[in-house]
Write a protein that holds these residues in place. Sequence first.
Motif, PDB file in Angstrom:
ATOM      1  N   THR A 150       0.818  -1.213   0.000  1.00 18.61           N
ATOM      2  CA  THR A 150       0.000   0.000   0.000  1.00 18.61           C
ATOM      3  C   THR A 150       0.856   1.268   0.000  1.00 18.61           C
ATOM      4  OG1 THR A 150      -0.152  -0.164   2.412  1.00 18.61           O
ATOM      5  CG2 THR A 150      -1.982  -1.085   1.124  1.00 18.61           C
ATOM      6  N   GLY A 151       2.132   1.135   0.265  1.00 15.32           N
ATOM      7  CA  GLY A 151       3.023   2.295   0.191  1.00 15.32           C
ATOM      8  C   GLY A 151       3.139   2.870  -1.202  1.00 15.32           C
ATOM      9  N   PHE A 152       2.745   2.089  -2.219  1.00 16.41           N
ATOM     10  CA  PHE A 152       2.771   2.594  -3.592  1.00 16.41           C
ATOM     11  C   PHE A 152       1.645   3.584  -3.855  1.00 16.41           C
ATOM     12  CE2 PHE A 152       4.998  -1.542  -4.399  1.00 16.41           C
ATOM     13  CZ  PHE A 152       6.182  -1.000  -4.862  1.00 16.41           C
ATOM     14  N   ALA A 153       0.646   3.640  -2.989  1.00 19.17           N
ATOM     15  CA  ALA A 153      -0.503   4.514  -3.193  1.00 19.17           C
ATOM     16  C   ALA A 153      -0.083   5.979  -3.100  1.00 19.17           C
ATOM     17  CB  ALA A 153      -1.585   4.203  -2.169  1.00 19.17           C
ATOM     18  N   PRO A 154      -0.841   6.888  -3.758  1.00 22.43           N
ATOM     19  CA  PRO A 154      -0.436   8.303  -3.793  1.00 22.43           C
ATOM     20  C   PRO A 154      -0.279   8.942  -2.419  1.00 22.43           C
ATOM     21  CG  PRO A 154      -2.134   7.884  -5.428  1.00 22.43           C
ATOM     22  CD  PRO A 154      -2.006   6.632  -4.618  1.00 22.43           C
ATOM     23  N   GLU A 155      -1.210   8.668  -1.488  1.00 24.30           N
ATOM     24  CA  GLU A 155      -1.159   9.346  -0.193  1.00 24.30           C
ATOM     25  C   GLU A 155       0.149   9.053   0.533  1.00 24.30           C
ATOM     26  OE1 GLU A 155      -3.755   9.733   3.952  1.00 24.30           O
ATOM     27  OE2 GLU A 155      -4.417   8.396   2.342  1.00 24.30           O
ATOM     28  N   SER A 156       0.508   7.766   0.635  1.00 22.56           N
ATOM     29  CA  SER A 156       1.742   7.399   1.331  1.00 22.56           C
ATOM     30  C   SER A 156       2.970   7.894   0.573  1.00 22.56           C
ATOM     31  CB  SER A 156       1.812   5.878   1.492  1.00 22.56           C
ATOM     32  OG  SER A 156       0.717   5.388   2.217  1.00 22.56           O
ATOM     33  N   ALA A 157       2.955   7.737  -0.756  1.00 31.58           N
ATOM     34  CA  ALA A 157       4.122   8.120  -1.555  1.00 31.58           C
ATOM     35  C   ALA A 157       4.348   9.621  -1.529  1.00 31.58           C
ATOM     36  CB  ALA A 157       3.947   7.631  -2.985  1.00 31.58           C
ATOM     37  N   LEU A 158       3.286  10.410  -1.616  1.00 36.82           N
ATOM     38  CA  LEU A 158       3.441  11.868  -1.610  1.00 36.82           C
ATOM     39  C   LEU A 158       3.915  12.366  -0.245  1.00 36.82           C
ATOM     40  CD1 LEU A 158       0.341  12.952  -3.720  1.00 36.82           C
ATOM     41  CD2 LEU A 158       2.749  12.949  -4.410  1.00 36.82           C
ATOM     42  N   PHE A 159       3.449  11.722   0.820  1.00 39.85           N
ATOM     43  CA  PHE A 159       3.950  12.084   2.160  1.00 39.85           C
ATOM     44  C   PHE A 159       5.438  11.767   2.263  1.00 39.85           C
ATOM     45  CE2 PHE A 159       4.922  11.027   6.588  1.00 39.85           C
ATOM     46  CZ  PHE A 159       4.527  12.211   7.217  1.00 39.85           C
ATOM     47  N   ALA A 160       5.841  10.586   1.765  1.00 38.53           N
ATOM     48  CA  ALA A 160       7.265  10.221   1.787  1.00 38.53           C
ATOM     49  C   ALA A 160       8.079  11.163   0.912  1.00 38.53           C
ATOM     50  CB  ALA A 160       7.435   8.777   1.321  1.00 38.53           C
ATOM     51  N   PHE A 161       7.511  11.591  -0.216  1.00 36.76           N
ATOM     52  CA  PHE A 161       8.213  12.539  -1.095  1.00 36.76           C
ATOM     53  C   PHE A 161       8.440  13.861  -0.369  1.00 36.76           C
ATOM     54  CE2 PHE A 161       8.261  15.915  -4.273  1.00 36.76           C
ATOM     55  CZ  PHE A 161       9.249  15.465  -5.121  1.00 36.76           C
ATOM     56  N   THR A 162       7.423  14.332   0.352  1.00 36.04           N
ATOM     57  CA  THR A 162       7.565  15.570   1.122  1.00 36.04           C
ATOM     58  C   THR A 162       8.677  15.435   2.154  1.00 36.04           C
ATOM     59  OG1 THR A 162       5.204  16.029   0.824  1.00 36.04           O
ATOM     60  CG2 THR A 162       6.347  17.241   2.549  1.00 36.04           C
ATOM     61  N   GLU A 163       8.747  14.279   2.798  1.00 42.55           N
ATOM     62  CA  GLU A 163       9.795  14.048   3.792  1.00 42.55           C
ATOM     63  C   GLU A 163      11.177  14.004   3.142  1.00 42.55           C
ATOM     64  OE1 GLU A 163       9.691  13.763   7.265  1.00 42.55           O
ATOM     65  OE2 GLU A 163       7.777  14.730   6.809  1.00 42.55           O
ATOM     66  N   LEU A 164      11.258  13.408   1.948  1.00 43.41           N
ATOM     67  CA  LEU A 164      12.536  13.374   1.232  1.00 43.41           C
ATOM     68  C   LEU A 164      13.048  14.780   0.961  1.00 43.41           C
ATOM     69  CD1 LEU A 164      12.156  10.598  -1.513  1.00 43.41           C
ATOM     70  CD2 LEU A 164      13.630  10.527   0.498  1.00 43.41           C
ATOM     71  N   VAL A 165      12.152  15.637   0.507  1.00 39.84           N
ATOM     72  CA  VAL A 165      12.546  17.011   0.180  1.00 39.84           C
ATOM     73  C   VAL A 165      12.861  17.789   1.446  1.00 39.84           C
ATOM     74  CG1 VAL A 165      11.768  19.167  -0.872  1.00 39.84           C
ATOM     75  CG2 VAL A 165      11.210  16.982  -1.958  1.00 39.84           C
ATOM     76  N   ARG A 166      12.003  17.658   2.471  1.00 35.50           N
ATOM     77  CA  ARG A 166      12.176  18.429   3.705  1.00 35.50           C
ATOM     78  C   ARG A 166      13.470  18.070   4.418  1.00 35.50           C
ATOM     79  NH1 ARG A 166      11.708  17.727   8.812  1.00 35.50           N
ATOM     80  NH2 ARG A 166      11.016  15.573   8.533  1.00 35.50           N
ATOM     81  N   SER A 167      13.816  16.792   4.418  1.00 34.62           N
ATOM     82  CA  SER A 167      15.008  16.340   5.144  1.00 34.62           C
ATOM     83  C   SER A 167      16.304  16.558   4.365  1.00 34.62           C
ATOM     84  CB  SER A 167      14.874  14.854   5.481  1.00 34.62           C
ATOM     85  OG  SER A 167      14.863  14.074   4.290  1.00 34.62           O
ATOM     86  N   GLY A 168      16.191  16.878   3.084  1.00 39.80           N
ATOM     87  CA  GLY A 168      17.381  17.038   2.252  1.00 39.80           C
ATOM     88  C   GLY A 168      17.886  15.743   1.648  1.00 39.80           C
ATOM     89  N   GLU A 169      17.204  14.618   1.955  1.00 46.55           N
ATOM     90  CA  GLU A 169      17.637  13.334   1.395  1.00 46.55           C
ATOM     91  C   GLU A 169      17.491  13.308  -0.115  1.00 46.55           C
ATOM     92  OE1 GLU A 169      16.668   8.527   1.726  1.00 46.55           O
ATOM     93  OE2 GLU A 169      15.609   9.957   3.023  1.00 46.55           O
ATOM     94  N   ALA A 170      16.491  14.031  -0.631  1.00 45.24           N
ATOM     95  CA  ALA A 170      16.293  14.066  -2.086  1.00 45.24           C
ATOM     96  C   ALA A 170      17.535  14.617  -2.784  1.00 45.24           C
ATOM     97  CB  ALA A 170      15.065  14.913  -2.425  1.00 45.24           C
ATOM     98  N   TRP A 171      18.080  15.714  -2.262  1.00 44.97           N
ATOM     99  CA  TRP A 171      19.266  16.303  -2.877  1.00 44.97           C
ATOM    100  C   TRP A 171      20.480  15.405  -2.690  1.00 44.97           C
ATOM    101  CZ3 TRP A 171      21.327  19.030  -6.387  1.00 44.97           C
ATOM    102  CH2 TRP A 171      22.638  19.469  -6.273  1.00 44.97           C
TER     103      TRP A 171
END
Length: 265
Positions: free
Chosen positions: A48-69
Amino acid sequence: MPAEAPQRLQGRGLSWQLAPLAGLALLFALWFGAGLLLARNPAYAAFTGFAPESALFAFTELVRSGEAWRAAAPSLSRIGQGLLYAFLTGAPLGLLVGSLPWIERALQPPFQLLRMISPLAWMPVAVLSFPSWDGAIVFLIAAAAVWPILFSTAAGVKRIDPVWLTLARNLGGGPLGTLQFVVIPAVLQDILTGLRLALGVAWIVLVPAEYLGVTSGLGYAINDARDTLSYDRLTALVLLIGLIGYALDAALGRLAARARWIPAT
């Protein structure tokens, strides 16, 4: 012109501008529907982590924490190096192949043969040939990206109007002057188009190439998310790859569109 005509034209222009948003909305709807199917089937509850709600929350965390960069920076560095080597190899070869028919006839069979080999097939050779994992990945990216640049450049050279070359010679232009002031400006759009196609191929090769022994990059992050069953984070990383790739492709597309050369008369 009837009064309704400007309104119809304005409506068509608005529809044209909204078309990309409609396409993205359709993609999101399909993603949302797939998430609902996963949630309703107990056999796939772990995904269920593939669903938009979970994935978009994880994406926000990636950006906020700097892990995305932190994940994207090494990948962008490898892509940049691979494209640079592909350009320095492919563009001159493309100019040569497009200018001299006998060289094209001689090199076309081996080039086509090499082009049809998957870049990932060179992975064992790359690992043995380079002292670092980064070097092997850059080689794989360059091996994938060189062919679009080479063939696009060669095609652009062959499309040059012979009148321009004749005029350059009649005005006293030597080979280097003709290359600098006629050939390269005339094929610049083709080179950039080839570079844009090369970026797409290289971006696809990047992730599996980073499954090698590196401990950084988007491919490594995806592999790590898979191993830890963090499917929301994995989907967020996939979304990040798509967004970065889209932005890079759009930038090169704009450059290619502005590089159209019209010779002065």
